[in-house]
Design a protein around this motif. Structure first.
Motif, short mmCIF file in Angstrom:
data_model
loop_
_atom_site.label_atom_id
_atom_site.label_comp_id
_atom_site.label_asym_id
_atom_site.label_seq_id
_atom_site.Cartn_x
_atom_site.Cartn_y
_atom_site.Cartn_z
N TRP A 36 0.81 -1.22 0.00
CA TRP A 36 0.00 0.00 0.00
C TRP A 36 0.85 1.27 0.00
CZ3 TRP A 36 -4.24 -1.77 -1.52
CH2 TRP A 36 -4.88 -2.86 -0.95
N CYS A 76 -0.32 4.03 -2.20
CA CYS A 76 -1.68 4.49 -1.90
C CYS A 76 -1.72 5.47 -0.73
CB CYS A 76 -2.58 3.29 -1.60
SG CYS A 76 -2.65 2.08 -2.94
N ASP A 77 -0.58 5.69 -0.10
CA ASP A 77 -0.53 6.64 1.02
C ASP A 77 0.86 7.26 1.09
OD1 ASP A 77 -1.01 8.10 3.25
OD2 ASP A 77 -1.05 6.40 4.64
N PRO A 78 1.07 8.47 0.58
CA PRO A 78 0.05 9.37 0.00
C PRO A 78 -0.34 8.93 -1.41
CG PRO A 78 2.21 10.38 -0.10
CD PRO A 78 2.39 9.10 0.66
N TYR A 79 -1.57 9.30 -1.76
CA TYR A 79 -2.13 8.85 -3.04
C TYR A 79 -2.35 10.04 -3.96
CZ TYR A 79 -5.62 7.04 -6.31
OH TYR A 79 -6.32 6.68 -7.44
N GLY A 96 -2.47 12.36 1.56
CA GLY A 96 -3.10 11.41 2.46
C GLY A 96 -3.42 10.12 1.74
N PRO A 97 -3.96 9.13 2.45
CA PRO A 97 -4.28 7.84 1.82
C PRO A 97 -5.47 7.96 0.87
CG PRO A 97 -5.06 7.87 4.08
CD PRO A 97 -4.26 9.14 3.88
N SER A 98 -5.60 6.99 0.00
CA SER A 98 -6.74 6.96 -0.91
C SER A 98 -8.02 6.68 -0.14
CB SER A 98 -6.53 5.87 -1.97
OG SER A 98 -6.49 4.58 -1.36
N LEU A 140 -8.47 3.03 0.76
CA LEU A 140 -7.65 2.57 1.87
C LEU A 140 -8.21 3.05 3.20
CD1 LEU A 140 -5.10 0.86 1.96
CD2 LEU A 140 -3.76 2.95 2.14
N VAL A 141 -8.74 4.26 3.24
CA VAL A 141 -9.37 4.77 4.46
C VAL A 141 -10.56 3.90 4.84
CG1 VAL A 141 -10.65 6.70 5.46
CG2 VAL A 141 -8.59 7.14 4.10
N HIS A 186 1.25 -0.45 8.68
CA HIS A 186 1.01 0.61 7.70
C HIS A 186 1.48 1.97 8.22
CE1 HIS A 186 -0.95 2.84 4.47
NE2 HIS A 186 -1.40 3.67 5.40
N CYS A 200 -5.50 1.07 -5.54
CA CYS A 200 -5.68 1.91 -4.35
C CYS A 200 -7.14 2.23 -4.03
CB CYS A 200 -4.91 3.22 -4.51
SG CYS A 200 -3.12 2.99 -4.66
#
Length: 310
Positions: free
Chosen positions: A10, A13-16, A21-23, A26-27, A89, A278
């Motif tokens: 991942w 995907c973080d940062p995306y 920030g994360p996608s 993913l959140v 993560h 992501c």
């Protein structure tokens, strides 16, 4: 997992996409992990305690508790890995740790629907094929079925590990959903049939003998008591109704868990690889781990029906 073990899956995907920030996918996945941990863990521990309590009374695991206990162990293994997944993560970003935890928690994606399928077949045999159900009622057949499901789980897990493909959902979800749908329709057909002794003409004669009489023999050869009402034509037998509700609930859970995977597989060629990885894949994983606390509720319902009929 088809990438190098040194690369955290991942990571991109973080940062995306430069958002800092994360996608969103993913959140939602991490939120689903937390929700399942705080709600699913207590309910499955409670179910585990109830099954062990029933085991102490009879000296062994009850036949009806075999597959529910297996599902509880699968869910608990997943909950034990949730803290490691989140800490990895936010702190470590270890590819090795992610692969290890993913292999352990993959049972909730692969083995859980197989066990649900076995529960549906068990309910189908109990209602539609009672002779076959009695023939295969012994615990050894459940162990054999669990061994076959475990072998399929290992084979499919190795396939995912080698190929890094989510196409395995077609080899699990679609056959399992087909079997569950067949069992649901078959059990529902049996429930709608008129049970033996539910002849409407006989009900009229029986009703006369129940009015104001105690100990009057009915046409079926039984004894009617004061306040007793004849069974309605086509009334669902409680045990059969319980079996149908169990199968239907399993079908709802399977649809919620794995239908997003079907859409992800279908749409993956129409979107960029980063969006699929992501957004779609985390959303599919979030759906696959959700409503794990429903199984203890199904068990509680069945247990309540059993006490009511006893």
């Amino acid at each position: 997992m088809n990438e190098s073990f040194s690369i955290y899956v991942w990571k991109e995907c973080d940062p995306y996409n430069g958002t800092g920030g994360p996608s969103e996918g993913l959140v939602i996945l991490f939120a689903a992990d937390c929700i399942e941990f705080f709600f699913g863990l207590p309910s499955n521990i409670w179910l585990f305690w109830i099954i062990l309590k029933r085991r102490r009374k009879v000296g062994s695991i009850l036949l009806t508790d075999f597959f529910p206990l297996s599902l509880v162990l699968i869910h608990l293994s997943f909950y034990l890995m949730v803290p490691s997944l989140l800490l990895n993560h936010f702190l470590w970003h270890s590819g090795w740790l992610f692969v290890i935890t993913a292999l352990i928690t993959s049972s909730i994606l692969i083995l859980k629907p197989l066990l649900f399928c076995l529960m549906c077949v068990e309910s189908y045999l109990a209602v539609v094929r009672p002779v076959h159900f009695l023939r295969f009622r012994a615990l050894k057949y459940r162990w054999r079925a669990l061994a076959v499901a475990s072998c399929l789980y290992v084979i499919l897990s190795l396939f995912v590990f080698k190929r890094g493909s989510i196409l395995l959902v077609y080899f699990i979800f679609l056959p399992v959903l087909a079997v569950d749908t067949f069992c649901s329709v078959a059990v529902l057909r049996v429930l709608k049939q008129t049970p033996p002794g539910d002849n409407p003409k006989a009900h009229g004669k029986e009703k006369e003998s129940w009015q104001g009489n105690v100990g009057v023999k009915t046409p079926a050869g039984g004894v009617a008591g004061r306040g007793r009402e004849p069974r309605k034509n086509g009334e669902m037998h409680s045990i059969k109704k319980k079996a149908f509700i169990t199968i239907f609930a399993i079908q709802v859970v399977l649809t919620i868990n794995y239908l997003p995977y079907i859409f992800a597989v279908i749409l993956r060629r129409q979107f960029p690889a980063g969006v699929v990885k992501c957004q779609f894949n985390p959303l599919s994983l979030a759906a696959s781990i959700s409503v794990s606390y429903l199984q203890p509720l199904i068990y509680l319902y069945n247990l309540g029906q059993r006490h009511k009929n006893s």
